[in-house]
Design an enzyme around this catalytic site. Structure first.
Site, PDB file in Angstrom:
ATOM      1  N   TRP A 102       1.233  -7.156  -6.503  1.00  8.41           N
ATOM      2  CA  TRP A 102       0.599  -6.544  -5.325  1.00  8.41           C
ATOM      3  C   TRP A 102      -0.894  -6.717  -5.342  1.00  8.41           C
ATOM      4  O   TRP A 102      -1.515  -6.955  -4.296  1.00  8.41           O
ATOM      5  CB  TRP A 102       1.012  -5.080  -5.169  1.00  8.41           C
ATOM      6  CG  TRP A 102       2.451  -4.962  -4.732  1.00  8.41           C
ATOM      7  CD1 TRP A 102       3.467  -4.375  -5.415  1.00  8.41           C
ATOM      8  CD2 TRP A 102       3.030  -5.488  -3.525  1.00  8.41           C
ATOM      9  NE1 TRP A 102       4.642  -4.504  -4.702  1.00  8.41           N
ATOM     10  CE2 TRP A 102       4.403  -5.184  -3.556  1.00  8.41           C
ATOM     11  CE3 TRP A 102       2.524  -6.203  -2.438  1.00  8.41           C
ATOM     12  CZ2 TRP A 102       5.279  -5.554  -2.518  1.00  8.41           C
ATOM     13  CZ3 TRP A 102       3.396  -6.571  -1.408  1.00  8.41           C
ATOM     14  CH2 TRP A 102       4.746  -6.246  -1.460  1.00  8.41           C
ATOM     15  N   ASP A 172      -4.788   0.876  -3.649  1.00  9.75           N
ATOM     16  CA  ASP A 172      -3.479   0.753  -3.011  1.00  9.75           C
ATOM     17  C   ASP A 172      -2.543   1.661  -3.810  1.00  9.75           C
ATOM     18  O   ASP A 172      -2.180   1.350  -4.936  1.00  9.75           O
ATOM     19  CB  ASP A 172      -3.015  -0.711  -3.066  1.00  9.75           C
ATOM     20  CG  ASP A 172      -1.583  -0.895  -2.563  1.00  9.75           C
ATOM     21  OD1 ASP A 172      -0.936   0.096  -2.183  1.00  9.75           O
ATOM     22  OD2 ASP A 172      -1.112  -2.052  -2.558  1.00  9.75           O
ATOM     23  N   LYS A 196       7.706   4.223   0.398  1.00  6.84           N
ATOM     24  CA  LYS A 196       8.062   4.342  -1.015  1.00  6.84           C
ATOM     25  C   LYS A 196       8.265   5.820  -1.364  1.00  6.84           C
ATOM     26  O   LYS A 196       9.327   6.236  -1.766  1.00  6.84           O
ATOM     27  CB  LYS A 196       6.971   3.740  -1.909  1.00  6.84           C
ATOM     28  CG  LYS A 196       6.491   2.355  -1.489  1.00  6.84           C
ATOM     29  CD  LYS A 196       7.510   1.275  -1.779  1.00  6.84           C
ATOM     30  CE  LYS A 196       7.218  -0.052  -1.092  1.00  6.84           C
ATOM     31  NZ  LYS A 196       6.007  -0.723  -1.478  1.00  6.84           N
TER      32      LYS A 196
HETATM   33  C1  LIG Z   1       5.462  -2.067  -1.033  1.00 11.84           C
HETATM   34  C2  LIG Z   1       4.059  -2.312  -1.440  1.00 11.84           C
HETATM   35  C3  LIG Z   1       3.183  -3.055  -0.650  1.00 11.84           C
HETATM   36  C4  LIG Z   1       3.618  -3.691   0.647  1.00 11.84           C
HETATM   37  O1  LIG Z   1       3.764  -2.737   1.619  1.00 11.84           O
HETATM   38  P1  LIG Z   1       4.171  -3.106   3.121  1.00 11.84           P
HETATM   39  O2  LIG Z   1       4.395  -1.783   3.727  1.00 11.84           O
HETATM   40  O3  LIG Z   1       5.382  -3.975   3.063  1.00 11.84           O
HETATM   41  O4  LIG Z   1       3.021  -3.818   3.726  1.00 11.84           O
HETATM   42  C5  LIG Z   1       1.884  -3.221  -1.090  1.00 11.84           C
HETATM   43  N1  LIG Z   1       1.456  -2.659  -2.229  1.00 11.84           N
HETATM   44  C6  LIG Z   1       2.268  -1.940  -3.021  1.00 11.84           C
HETATM   45  C7  LIG Z   1       1.742  -1.343  -4.280  1.00 11.84           C
HETATM   46  C8  LIG Z   1       3.591  -1.735  -2.645  1.00 11.84           C
HETATM   47  O5  LIG Z   1       4.407  -1.017  -3.432  1.00 11.84           O
END
Ligand SMILES: *Cc1c(COP(=O)(O)O)cnc(C)c1O
Length: 360
Positions: A102, A172, A196
């Site tokens: 990521w 993030d 998530k």
């Molecule tokens: C799932 C995830 C993403 C991607 O998220 P989207 O909603 O598909 O854009 C980015 N960073 C992390 C840490 C994630 O777990």
């Protein structure tokens, strides 16, 4: 009706009481005669729902008044572009810490908008560690320092908040937000997709320090300009109304569980149960360095990958689904977000022991 233990990395399991309440309110929300999905985002009912969701999130995370809470769309992948567009603020570039899939995606996207200095990377360890803060080569002129708090695919997590001095820290937190308390004041911005650990897909949460907004690049789409979104209380364009409503129910559920400190205690028990089982086994193993292991996403491998399919099949027969690892790393992955009860992890551990006894 039979509900499974869903170990999906996302979209992921939601607390059952939340789903039940949503079902009860589906056709008629609080006597309005409407489903939340049918409401105008500018009507008094939905404005109250959104305001309550924001207030609950602020309370849960102790978000200071000097931070804006934005309900956006586009996911964390969208934010990978939206963050540099908004937060470069005249700087040539930003620092990024590379800890896996990521953060690599964040780095690739940010390069479209400015210079990216990869100040530290865990590539040499095969992304099984978090580079210690003392090894970071930060640029004092950087607009911000970007981290991925929890790498959902690799299963590494920061168990410290890095000090970046006067340079804002941007995280993030898609897969770790609300899993434990964080000191929001240590961050310039926090963002994450809701699917998530919060609610349904379609909602992106952004928490950003007020003084960092208002200097977006001129090319920034209006709907993605933090200043514009903030000025319109996240209703410059139509927000993902139903996802905000469900997120609000999840926030209320979290509050009833005792808040984030209580969730952290439970999440630590769940993770310890699974990691102890993996570490005590000669058949299963966790590839991640002990001090960097994620509480939320636990990748693990079988001694013999030829048994992967049989393992997954047996798990499914026992009501445990979505344990297959991400295609880029293989093996298994169990995601233990807030909505996964301790009993679900216990069921998984029981199955791991049973499988090892039969095949080990
Ligand atoms: C799932 C995830 C993403 C991607 O998220 P989207 O909603 O598909 O854009 C980015 N960073 C992390 C840490 C994630 O777990």
């Amino acid at each position: 009706m039979t509900r499974v233990y869903n170990f999906s990395a996302g979209p992921a399991a939601l607390p059952e009481p939340v789903l039940r309440q949503a079902a009860e309110e589906m056709l008629d929300w609080h006597g309005s005669g409407m489903s939340v999905m049918e409401m105008s985002h500018r009507g008094r009912e939905f404005i109250a729902i959104a305001a309550e969701a924001e207030a609950l999130l602020r309370e849960l995370m102790a978000i200071p008044p000097s931070y804006k809470v934005l309900f956006m769309q586009g996911g964390a992948i969208g934010e990978n572009a939206i963050v540099p567009m908004n937060l470069l603020r005249g700087h040539a570039g930003a620092d990024y810490i590379d800890t896996g899939e990521w953060s690599k995606k964040s780095i690739q996207e940010a390069k479209k908008y400015g210079r990216v200095n990869v100040a530290a990377s865990a590539a040499a360890s095969g992304y099984t560690t978090i580079p210690p803060r003392s090894t970071w080569q930060l640029d004092p002129g950087a607009a911000y320092v970007h981290i991925c708090s929890n790498e959902t695919i690799g299963g590494v997590e920061y168990h410290f908040t890095p000090d970046t001095g006067a340079v804002p820290l941007v995280a993030d937190m898609s897969s770790s937000i609300l899993s434990r308390p964080v000191d929001v004041r240590r961050y310039g911005a926090i963002y994450g997709g809701a699917q998530k650990n919060i609610g349904p897909a379609g909602l992106t949460i952004v928490i950003v320090r007020e003084d960092l907004i208002g200097q977006a690049l001129p090319i920034t789409p209006s709907a993605f300009d933090y200043q514009t979104v903030a000025e319109h209380d996240s209703m410059y364009n139509t927000p993902p109304t139903y996802a905000i409503y469900i997120a609000g129910l999840v926030f209320k559920w979290l509050q009833a569980q005792g808040g984030l400190a209580a969730m952290e205690a439970l999440n630590r028990r769940k993770a310890a149960l699974l990691y102890d089982c993996l570490d005590g086994s000669a058949f299963f193993r966790s590839p991640v360095a002990r001090d960097c292991r994620s509480l939320m996403n636990v990748p693990f491998k079988l001694k013999d990958a030829a048994l992967d399919a049989a393992f997954l099949e047996g798990a499914e027969e026992r009501g445990m689904v979505q344990l297959k690892g991400h295609r880029s790393v293989g093996g298994m992955r169990a995601s233990l977000y807030n909505a996964m009860p301790l009993a679900g992890v216990q069921a998984l551990v029981d199955y791991l022991r049973e499988f090892e006894a039969r095949h080990g």
